[in-house]
Design a protein around this motif. Structure first.
Motif, PDB file in Angstrom:
ATOM      1  N   THR A 250      -3.516   1.082   6.887  1.00  0.00           N
ATOM      2  CA  THR A 250      -3.156   2.301   6.165  1.00  0.00           C
ATOM      3  C   THR A 250      -3.271   3.526   7.060  1.00  0.00           C
ATOM      4  OG1 THR A 250      -4.078   1.254   4.223  1.00  0.00           O
ATOM      5  CG2 THR A 250      -3.642   3.600   4.053  1.00  0.00           C
ATOM      6  N   PHE A 251      -4.358   3.594   7.800  1.00  0.00           N
ATOM      7  CA  PHE A 251      -4.552   4.792   8.624  1.00  0.00           C
ATOM      8  C   PHE A 251      -3.483   4.867   9.719  1.00  0.00           C
ATOM      9  CE2 PHE A 251      -6.558   7.543  11.799  1.00  0.00           C
ATOM     10  CZ  PHE A 251      -6.755   8.650  10.993  1.00  0.00           C
ATOM     11  N   ASP A 252      -3.211   3.729  10.356  1.00  0.00           N
ATOM     12  CA  ASP A 252      -2.159   3.728  11.382  1.00  0.00           C
ATOM     13  C   ASP A 252      -0.791   4.053  10.759  1.00  0.00           C
ATOM     14  OD1 ASP A 252      -3.915   3.268  13.415  1.00  0.00           O
ATOM     15  OD2 ASP A 252      -3.511   1.126  13.606  1.00  0.00           O
ATOM     16  N   SER A 253      -0.597   3.630   9.518  1.00  0.00           N
ATOM     17  CA  SER A 253       0.669   3.952   8.840  1.00  0.00           C
ATOM     18  C   SER A 253       0.804   5.465   8.699  1.00  0.00           C
ATOM     19  CB  SER A 253       0.733   3.315   7.449  1.00  0.00           C
ATOM     20  OG  SER A 253       0.704   1.917   7.559  1.00  0.00           O
ATOM     21  N   TRP A 254      -0.293   6.114   8.363  1.00  0.00           N
ATOM     22  CA  TRP A 254      -0.261   7.573   8.213  1.00  0.00           C
ATOM     23  C   TRP A 254       0.008   8.256   9.562  1.00  0.00           C
ATOM     24  CZ3 TRP A 254      -3.090  11.667  10.119  1.00  0.00           C
ATOM     25  CH2 TRP A 254      -2.818  12.911   9.517  1.00  0.00           C
ATOM     26  N   LEU A 255      -0.640   7.733  10.624  1.00  0.00           N
ATOM     27  CA  LEU A 255      -0.384   8.316  11.956  1.00  0.00           C
ATOM     28  C   LEU A 255       1.094   8.162  12.332  1.00  0.00           C
ATOM     29  CD1 LEU A 255      -3.498   7.166  14.027  1.00  0.00           C
ATOM     30  CD2 LEU A 255      -2.822   9.524  13.542  1.00  0.00           C
ATOM     31  N   MET A 256       1.661   7.015  11.969  1.00  0.00           N
ATOM     32  CA  MET A 256       3.078   6.795  12.290  1.00  0.00           C
ATOM     33  C   MET A 256       3.974   7.734  11.477  1.00  0.00           C
ATOM     34  SD  MET A 256       3.272   4.546  14.704  1.00  0.00           S
ATOM     35  CE  MET A 256       5.020   4.340  14.655  1.00  0.00           C
ATOM     36  N   LEU A 257       3.593   7.991  10.221  1.00  0.00           N
ATOM     37  CA  LEU A 257       4.369   8.948   9.416  1.00  0.00           C
ATOM     38  C   LEU A 257       4.348  10.324  10.070  1.00  0.00           C
ATOM     39  CD1 LEU A 257       3.357   8.072   5.739  1.00  0.00           C
ATOM     40  CD2 LEU A 257       5.705   8.222   6.598  1.00  0.00           C
ATOM     41  N   ARG A 258       3.180  10.686  10.584  1.00  0.00           N
ATOM     42  CA  ARG A 258       3.057  11.983  11.253  1.00  0.00           C
ATOM     43  C   ARG A 258       3.917  12.006  12.516  1.00  0.00           C
ATOM     44  NH1 ARG A 258      -2.326  15.019  13.333  1.00  0.00           N
ATOM     45  NH2 ARG A 258      -2.278  13.379  14.857  1.00  0.00           N
ATOM     46  N   SER A 259       3.904  10.898  13.248  1.00  0.00           N
ATOM     47  CA  SER A 259       4.690  10.828  14.493  1.00  0.00           C
ATOM     48  C   SER A 259       6.181  10.980  14.235  1.00  0.00           C
ATOM     49  CB  SER A 259       4.458   9.471  15.172  1.00  0.00           C
ATOM     50  OG  SER A 259       3.179   9.408  15.717  1.00  0.00           O
TER      51      SER A 259
ATOM     52  N   ASN B 235       0.872  -1.168   0.000  1.00  0.00           N
ATOM     53  CA  ASN B 235       0.000   0.000   0.000  1.00  0.00           C
ATOM     54  C   ASN B 235       0.914   1.224   0.000  1.00  0.00           C
ATOM     55  OD1 ASN B 235      -1.056   2.277   1.854  1.00  0.00           O
ATOM     56  ND2 ASN B 235      -2.917   1.244   1.181  1.00  0.00           N
ATOM     57  N   PRO B 236       0.631   2.248  -0.811  1.00  0.00           N
ATOM     58  CA  PRO B 236       1.572   3.375  -0.926  1.00  0.00           C
ATOM     59  C   PRO B 236       1.846   4.096   0.395  1.00  0.00           C
ATOM     60  CG  PRO B 236      -0.164   3.528  -2.588  1.00  0.00           C
ATOM     61  CD  PRO B 236      -0.524   2.374  -1.715  1.00  0.00           C
ATOM     62  N   THR B 237       0.841   4.235   1.253  1.00  0.00           N
ATOM     63  CA  THR B 237       1.052   4.944   2.527  1.00  0.00           C
ATOM     64  C   THR B 237       1.973   4.123   3.422  1.00  0.00           C
ATOM     65  OG1 THR B 237      -1.236   5.684   2.297  1.00  0.00           O
ATOM     66  CG2 THR B 237      -0.142   6.159   4.392  1.00  0.00           C
ATOM     67  N   ARG B 238       1.665   2.827   3.517  1.00  0.00           N
ATOM     68  CA  ARG B 238       2.506   1.950   4.357  1.00  0.00           C
ATOM     69  C   ARG B 238       3.924   1.889   3.784  1.00  0.00           C
ATOM     70  NH1 ARG B 238      -0.336  -2.762   4.340  1.00  0.00           N
ATOM     71  NH2 ARG B 238       1.074  -3.834   2.928  1.00  0.00           N
ATOM     72  N   GLU B 239       3.996   1.852   2.457  1.00  0.00           N
ATOM     73  CA  GLU B 239       5.316   1.762   1.837  1.00  0.00           C
ATOM     74  C   GLU B 239       6.164   3.009   2.134  1.00  0.00           C
ATOM     75  OE1 GLU B 239       5.520  -0.458  -2.047  1.00  0.00           O
ATOM     76  OE2 GLU B 239       6.135   1.550  -2.644  1.00  0.00           O
ATOM     77  N   ASN B 240       5.520   4.170   2.143  1.00  0.00           N
ATOM     78  CA  ASN B 240       6.265   5.392   2.487  1.00  0.00           C
ATOM     79  C   ASN B 240       6.788   5.326   3.906  1.00  0.00           C
ATOM     80  OD1 ASN B 240       6.200   6.801   0.124  1.00  0.00           O
ATOM     81  ND2 ASN B 240       4.212   7.722   0.525  1.00  0.00           N
ATOM     82  N   LEU B 241       5.956   4.818   4.796  1.00  0.00           N
ATOM     83  CA  LEU B 241       6.391   4.669   6.186  1.00  0.00           C
ATOM     84  C   LEU B 241       7.566   3.689   6.261  1.00  0.00           C
ATOM     85  CD1 LEU B 241       6.018   4.986   9.275  1.00  0.00           C
ATOM     86  CD2 LEU B 241       4.331   3.137   9.160  1.00  0.00           C
TER      87      LEU B 241
END
Ligand SMILES: Cc1ncc(COP(=O)(O)O)c(C=O)c1O
Length: 379
Positions: free
Chosen positions: A233-242, A48-54
């Motif tokens: 995916t959503f948790d991946s985005w929260l982790m990117l923010r963190s 998933n692109p969001t998870r992959e960025n993380l």
């Protein structure tokens, strides 16, 4: 690029909208342009692109070649233990998160993998316990909760001389302070729930490999794809923010922790303080060489078990709760919480007893934290 910059930007590339914040790709599946063609994303369990960025951002921070973001720290450690086969022997630090001990002793030992616990601060002891079938060394440094420091470089050399992997649980320091792969570790794991998240609002885990073509990476790839432990995916985005504030948070936590450790040393109700940033800590010199900070975890012993329990009940600002690494300070009673299922023999060996408290220092004003500890100790 330096860590503070990497933490803010990671591998972020602007899309056509120019969005500064990473978009969240809440898509379970992806359209194929034509038969035999792919955008690089086919199905969310696999990529998933969001998870992959993380994953790419965490791999960059740990200086590893590949990372998997999974649903918890235990899910990451589970992937690691799945790398071993019946008949393999694995050495683990004897002072270790209780959940890792439980996974090894109560689950994987049933599949014919042999686990042994050793004081990994003592290279001679570790070398003496290596066998022909030893395939892995698994360490925490600093260890949970006794804050012991093990020599990552020396253990990596020992592991490699015996054709074994060195696996480091880097949860307590985060890559901002310590990068085990640069010291020779093959695999790094994290409870991402802790410093990488930093806000006590996501359960996450990471597994990072030094070599993306190696046997461990190939096996983890197969396991992750087949078993589906991946982070949402959503948790991946929260982790990117963190991640963007990782450095700011951990530097402040370490500064607060040192001040609190020094203050605790002077309190009559405190009989021992375990913090590797104190020059008298036996691991101080080694930690100064292999890391660039001492972290935000401080363990200490008080004069009686009764006082330890009273301190927990009297806290007003610091929360009596499990977990660590968040911006809010938490005090834990390891014997009944994080290490409740630890075998008696290991507790005796490490000195983890009913007088031990483990403080995860947050980013509050240190004077307020000290005032809370003082009123809780004095009663
Ligand atoms: C050092 C360490 N490793 C791993 C874990 C497990 O992580 P999680 O709770 O995210 O599954 C923990 C949890 O406390 C931990 O402290």
């Amino acid at each position: 690029m330096q860590d503070f910059t990497l933490e803010v930007h990671g591998c972020h590339e602007y899309d056509k909208t120019g969005a500064i914040s990473e978009p969240i790709y809440l898509s379970a599946t992806f359209r194929h342009p034509a038969f035999g063609q792919s955008t690089g994303y086919d199905y969310g369990r696999v990529a998933n692109p969001t998870r992959e960025n993380l994953e790419k951002s965490v791999a960059m921070l740990e200086q590893g070649e590949r990372c998997w973001a999974v649903s918890s720290g235990m899910a990451a450690i589970n992937l690691v233990l799945k790398l071993f086969k019946p008949g393999d022997h694995v050495l683990l630090s004897e002072d270790l998160y209780g959940g890792t001990v439980r996974l090894a002793n109560d689950i994987y030992s049933h599949y014919g993998i042999e686990f042994e616990f050793v004081d990994t601060t003592d290279m001679e002891l570790v070398s003496g316990q290596i066998r022909a079938n030893t395939k892995g060394l698994f360490i925490e440094t600093p260890s949970n909760p006794m804050m012991l420091i093990s020599d990552i470089k020396a253990l990596a050399q020992l592991a490699h001389a015996n054709d074994a992997w060195l696996i480091v649980d880097n949860t307590f320091l985060s890559p901002h302070f310590q990068k085990p792969i640069t010291l020779g570790a093959d695999i790094v794991v994290h409870s991402g729930t802790k410093y990488l998240c930093g806000h006590n609002d996501v359960i996450a885990g990471f597994l990072i490999v030094a070599d993306k073509e190696g046997a461990a990476a190939r096996r983890v790839e197969l396991l992750a794809k087949s078993e589906g432990p991946n982070l949402s995916t959503f948790d991946s985005w929260l982790m990117l923010r963190s991640l963007k504030t990782l450095g700011l948070r951990v530097e402040k936590q370490a500064e607060n922790a040192l001040a609190i450790a020094k203050w605790l040393q002077k309190q009559p109700q405190v009989t021992a303080v375990y913090y590797p940033g104190l020059p008298e800590h036996p691991g101080f010199a080694l930690q100064s060489r292999q890391a660039v900070g001492f972290g935000g975890m401080v363990s200490f012993k008080v004069t009686s078990a009764e006082l330890a329990k009273n301190v927990l009940a009297r806290l007003k600002l610091i929360a009596f709760a499990e977990s660590l690494g968040g911006v809010e300070s938490l005090l834990t009673y390891p014997l009944a919480q994080t290490h409740a299922e630890m075998p008696q023999e290991l507790l005796a060996r490490t000195g983890l007893d009913d007088k031990l408290l483990r403080l995860s220092v947050g980013i509050e004003a240190v004077a307020d934290l000290i005032a809370d500890l003082q009123q809780a100790l004095e009663g």
